[in-house]
Write a protein that holds these residues in place. Structure first.
Motif, PDB file in Angstrom:
ATOM      1  N   LEU A  67       0.830  -1.200   0.000  1.00 54.21           N
ATOM      2  CA  LEU A  67       0.000   0.000   0.000  1.00 54.21           C
ATOM      3  C   LEU A  67       0.866   1.252   0.000  1.00 54.21           C
ATOM      4  N   ALA A  68       1.917   1.221   0.816  1.00 53.73           N
ATOM      5  CA  ALA A  68       2.784   2.392   0.964  1.00 53.73           C
ATOM      6  C   ALA A  68       3.552   2.695  -0.309  1.00 53.73           C
ATOM      7  N   ALA A  69       3.670   1.705  -1.195  1.00 52.05           N
ATOM      8  CA  ALA A  69       4.415   1.909  -2.440  1.00 52.05           C
ATOM      9  C   ALA A  69       3.487   2.080  -3.635  1.00 52.05           C
ATOM     10  N   GLY A  70       2.169   2.045  -3.388  1.00 49.50           N
ATOM     11  CA  GLY A  70       1.222   2.112  -4.494  1.00 49.50           C
ATOM     12  C   GLY A  70       0.437   3.410  -4.534  1.00 49.50           C
ATOM     13  N   PRO A  71      -0.692   3.379  -5.245  1.00 50.70           N
ATOM     14  CA  PRO A  71      -1.529   4.580  -5.352  1.00 50.70           C
ATOM     15  C   PRO A  71      -2.028   5.037  -3.970  1.00 50.70           C
ATOM     16  N   HIS A  72      -2.191   6.323  -3.824  1.00 55.41           N
ATOM     17  CA  HIS A  72      -2.680   6.919  -2.570  1.00 55.41           C
ATOM     18  C   HIS A  72      -1.752   6.602  -1.389  1.00 55.41           C
ATOM     19  N   HIS A  73      -0.472   6.357  -1.686  1.00 57.60           N
ATOM     20  CA  HIS A  73       0.469   5.978  -0.618  1.00 57.60           C
ATOM     21  C   HIS A  73       0.583   7.040   0.452  1.00 57.60           C
ATOM     22  N   TRP A  74       0.279   8.280   0.087  1.00 58.83           N
ATOM     23  CA  TRP A  74       0.411   9.368   1.063  1.00 58.83           C
ATOM     24  C   TRP A  74      -0.487   9.140   2.282  1.00 58.83           C
ATOM     25  N   LEU A  75      -1.640   8.510   2.052  1.00 60.39           N
ATOM     26  CA  LEU A  75      -2.556   8.278   3.167  1.00 60.39           C
ATOM     27  C   LEU A  75      -1.987   7.239   4.132  1.00 60.39           C
ATOM     28  N   GLN A  76      -1.429   6.170   3.561  1.00 57.30           N
ATOM     29  CA  GLN A  76      -0.818   5.145   4.395  1.00 57.30           C
ATOM     30  C   GLN A  76       0.375   5.715   5.159  1.00 57.30           C
ATOM     31  N   ASP A  77       1.219   6.484   4.447  1.00 62.24           N
ATOM     32  CA  ASP A  77       2.375   7.100   5.098  1.00 62.24           C
ATOM     33  C   ASP A  77       1.942   8.051   6.207  1.00 62.24           C
ATOM     34  N   THR A  78       0.884   8.815   5.953  1.00 59.21           N
ATOM     35  CA  THR A  78       0.386   9.759   6.950  1.00 59.21           C
ATOM     36  C   THR A  78      -0.061   9.041   8.215  1.00 59.21           C
ATOM     37  N   GLY A  79      -0.792   7.938   8.036  1.00 56.43           N
ATOM     38  CA  GLY A  79      -1.240   7.181   9.195  1.00 56.43           C
ATOM     39  C   GLY A  79      -0.094   6.666  10.033  1.00 56.43           C
ATOM     40  N   ILE A  80       0.943   6.165   9.366  1.00 63.22           N
ATOM     41  CA  ILE A  80       2.098   5.627  10.088  1.00 63.22           C
ATOM     42  C   ILE A  80       2.863   6.740  10.799  1.00 63.22           C
ATOM     43  N   VAL A  81       3.016   7.879  10.121  1.00 65.02           N
ATOM     44  CA  VAL A  81       3.729   8.999  10.735  1.00 65.02           C
ATOM     45  C   VAL A  81       2.967   9.525  11.948  1.00 65.02           C
ATOM     46  N   VAL A  82       1.650   9.590  11.845  1.00 61.33           N
ATOM     47  CA  VAL A  82       0.837  10.010  12.990  1.00 61.33           C
ATOM     48  C   VAL A  82       1.028   9.041  14.150  1.00 61.33           C
ATOM     49  N   PHE A  83       1.096   7.754  13.839  1.00 59.33           N
ATOM     50  CA  PHE A  83       1.341   6.756  14.882  1.00 59.33           C
ATOM     51  C   PHE A  83       2.707   6.969  15.534  1.00 59.33           C
ATOM     52  N   VAL A  84       3.694   7.333  14.738  1.00 57.74           N
ATOM     53  CA  VAL A  84       5.033   7.632  15.267  1.00 57.74           C
ATOM     54  C   VAL A  84       4.961   8.815  16.230  1.00 57.74           C
ATOM     55  N   ILE A  85       4.220   9.856  15.831  1.00 55.43           N
ATOM     56  CA  ILE A  85       4.077  11.035  16.693  1.00 55.43           C
ATOM     57  C   ILE A  85       3.411  10.642  18.016  1.00 55.43           C
ATOM     58  N   GLY A  86       2.388   9.800  17.927  1.00 59.79           N
ATOM     59  CA  GLY A  86       1.722   9.348  19.146  1.00 59.79           C
ATOM     60  C   GLY A  86       2.645   8.551  20.045  1.00 59.79           C
ATOM     61  N   THR A  87       3.434   7.666  19.434  1.00 65.19           N
ATOM     62  CA  THR A  87       4.388   6.874  20.210  1.00 65.19           C
ATOM     63  C   THR A  87       5.448   7.773  20.839  1.00 65.19           C
ATOM     64  N   PHE A  88       5.875   8.795  20.107  1.00 66.26           N
ATOM     65  CA  PHE A  88       6.873   9.721  20.634  1.00 66.26           C
ATOM     66  C   PHE A  88       6.321  10.505  21.822  1.00 66.26           C
ATOM     67  N   CYS A  89       5.007  10.705  21.849  1.00 68.19           N
ATOM     68  CA  CYS A  89       4.400  11.370  23.002  1.00 68.19           C
ATOM     69  C   CYS A  89       4.635  10.562  24.277  1.00 68.19           C
ATOM     70  N   LEU A  90       4.598   9.242  24.159  1.00 63.09           N
ATOM     71  CA  LEU A  90       4.882   8.394  25.317  1.00 63.09           C
ATOM     72  C   LEU A  90       6.328   8.549  25.751  1.00 63.09           C
ATOM     73  N   ALA A  91       7.230   8.658  24.765  1.00 61.63           N
ATOM     74  CA  ALA A  91       8.644   8.861  25.091  1.00 61.63           C
ATOM     75  C   ALA A  91       8.849  10.207  25.791  1.00 61.63           C
ATOM     76  N   ILE A  92       8.134  11.225  25.324  1.00 60.18           N
ATOM     77  CA  ILE A  92       8.227  12.544  25.957  1.00 60.18           C
ATOM     78  C   ILE A  92       7.834  12.456  27.428  1.00 60.18           C
ATOM     79  N   ASP A  93       6.767  11.731  27.703  1.00 57.46           N
ATOM     80  CA  ASP A  93       6.329  11.585  29.092  1.00 57.46           C
ATOM     81  C   ASP A  93       7.413  10.935  29.937  1.00 57.46           C
ATOM     82  N   LEU A  94       8.086   9.923  29.395  1.00 51.88           N
ATOM     83  CA  LEU A  94       9.148   9.251  30.145  1.00 51.88           C
ATOM     84  C   LEU A  94      10.278  10.225  30.479  1.00 51.88           C
TER      85      LEU A  94
END
Length: 227
Positions: free
Chosen positions: A67-94
C-alpha cells in the motif's frame, strides 16, 4: 516527625508537577496519552481506508508495504507517521518524569529508536535517493523492530506509570510471544502474509494504546522507584 515532613514534601512535589505541566487545565501526561491513543485509531483507520481506495487490494494476501508503495500511498504514510508522533508522546512523558535508573533510560532510548525506525520504514522510499536499485534498507528497518518491541514491552512494565499495573504480566508474556511469532512472518506463504503482518502491527498498536490509556487514567507521577 520526619515521616510527616517527607510526606509533605512528596505532596508538594506532586502539586508542583500538576500545576506546572498542564495544557488548558489538563495534566500534560493526560494530553500526551490522548494524542497517542488518537494516533492508534488514525493509523488503523488509514490502513482500512486504503483497502477500499486501492482497486483489487487484498489485506489478507498483500502487505502494508504494498500500500505504501502504491496509489494513494500518502494516506498510508500519513497514518504511520501520525502513529510515530503518538508513540513519541509516550517517550516525551518518560523524559518529563525524569525517573532515574538504567531501566527507564533503556525504555526511553528504545522508544526513541522505534519512533525513528518506523518513520523511516514509512518515508524512506519517498525521501530516499529516488534511484531505482539504490540502497535498500527496508528489511533492516523491519528487522530492528524485532528486539525493540520486546525490550519496550518487558522493561516498560518496570517504569512509571506502567509499574505494577494489571497489564504488566500481559506485556511480559507478549514480549516473549513476539520473539517467537515475529520471525514466522518471513516463512509464511504469501497468501496470508498481509494478515499476519497486520496481526504483528496490532500488537505494537495495542501496546501503545494501553500505555496511552495508563497516562490518561493516571497522569500524576508516583514517586516509588524501582531500578
Amino acid at each position: 516527625m520526619s515521616q510527616v515532613t517527607q510526606s509533605q514534601v512528596t505532596e508538594s512535589q506532586d502539586t508542583q508537577f500538576q500545576n506546572s505541566r498542564q495544557i488548558f487545565g489538563t495534566p500534560l501526561p493526560r494530553v500526551l496519552g490522548g494524542v497517542a491513543l488518537l494516533a492508534c485509531a488514525i493509523v488503523l483507520l488509514c490502513d482500512v481506508t486504503m483497502w477500499f481506495l486501492v482497486k483489487g487490494y487484498n489485506p489478507i494476501s498483500q502487505t502494508i508495504s504494498e500500500l505504501a508503495a502504491g496509489p494513494h500511498h500518502w494516506l498510508q504514510d500519513t497514518g504511520i507517521v501520525v502513529f510515530v508522533i503518538g508513540t513519541f508522546c509516550l517517550a516525551i512523558d518518560l523524559f518529563i518524569r525524569g525517573e532515574k535508573g538504567w531501566k527507564p533510560w533503556l525504555v526511553r532510548i528504545a522508544m526513541v529508536l522505534i519512533c525513528v525506525d518506523i518513520a523511516m520504514i514509512a518515508l524512506w522510499n519517498e525521501y530516499g535517493d529516488g534511484v531505482p536499485g539504490g540502497l535498500e534498507i527496508h528489511i533492516y528497518l523491519v528487522a530492528l523492530l524485532y528486539p525493540l518491541v520486546p525490550i519496550i514491552l518487558w522493561f516498560g512494565t518496570s517504569v512509571l506509570p506502567a509499574r505494577h499495573g494489571k497489564f504488566s504480566t500481559i506485556a511480559k508474556v507478549t514480549a516473549i510471544a513476539w520473539l517467537a511469532l515475529a520471525p514466522i512472518f518471513f516463512i509464511l506463504p504469501t497468501r496470508i502474509d498481509g494478515l499476519y503482518e497486520r496481526f504483528l502491527g496490532c500488537i505494537m498498536i495495542g501496546a501503545v494504546a494501553i500505555a496511552a490509556w495508563r497516562l490518561i487514567d493516571e497522569p500524576t507521577p508516583n514517586h516509588e522507584s524501582e531500578n
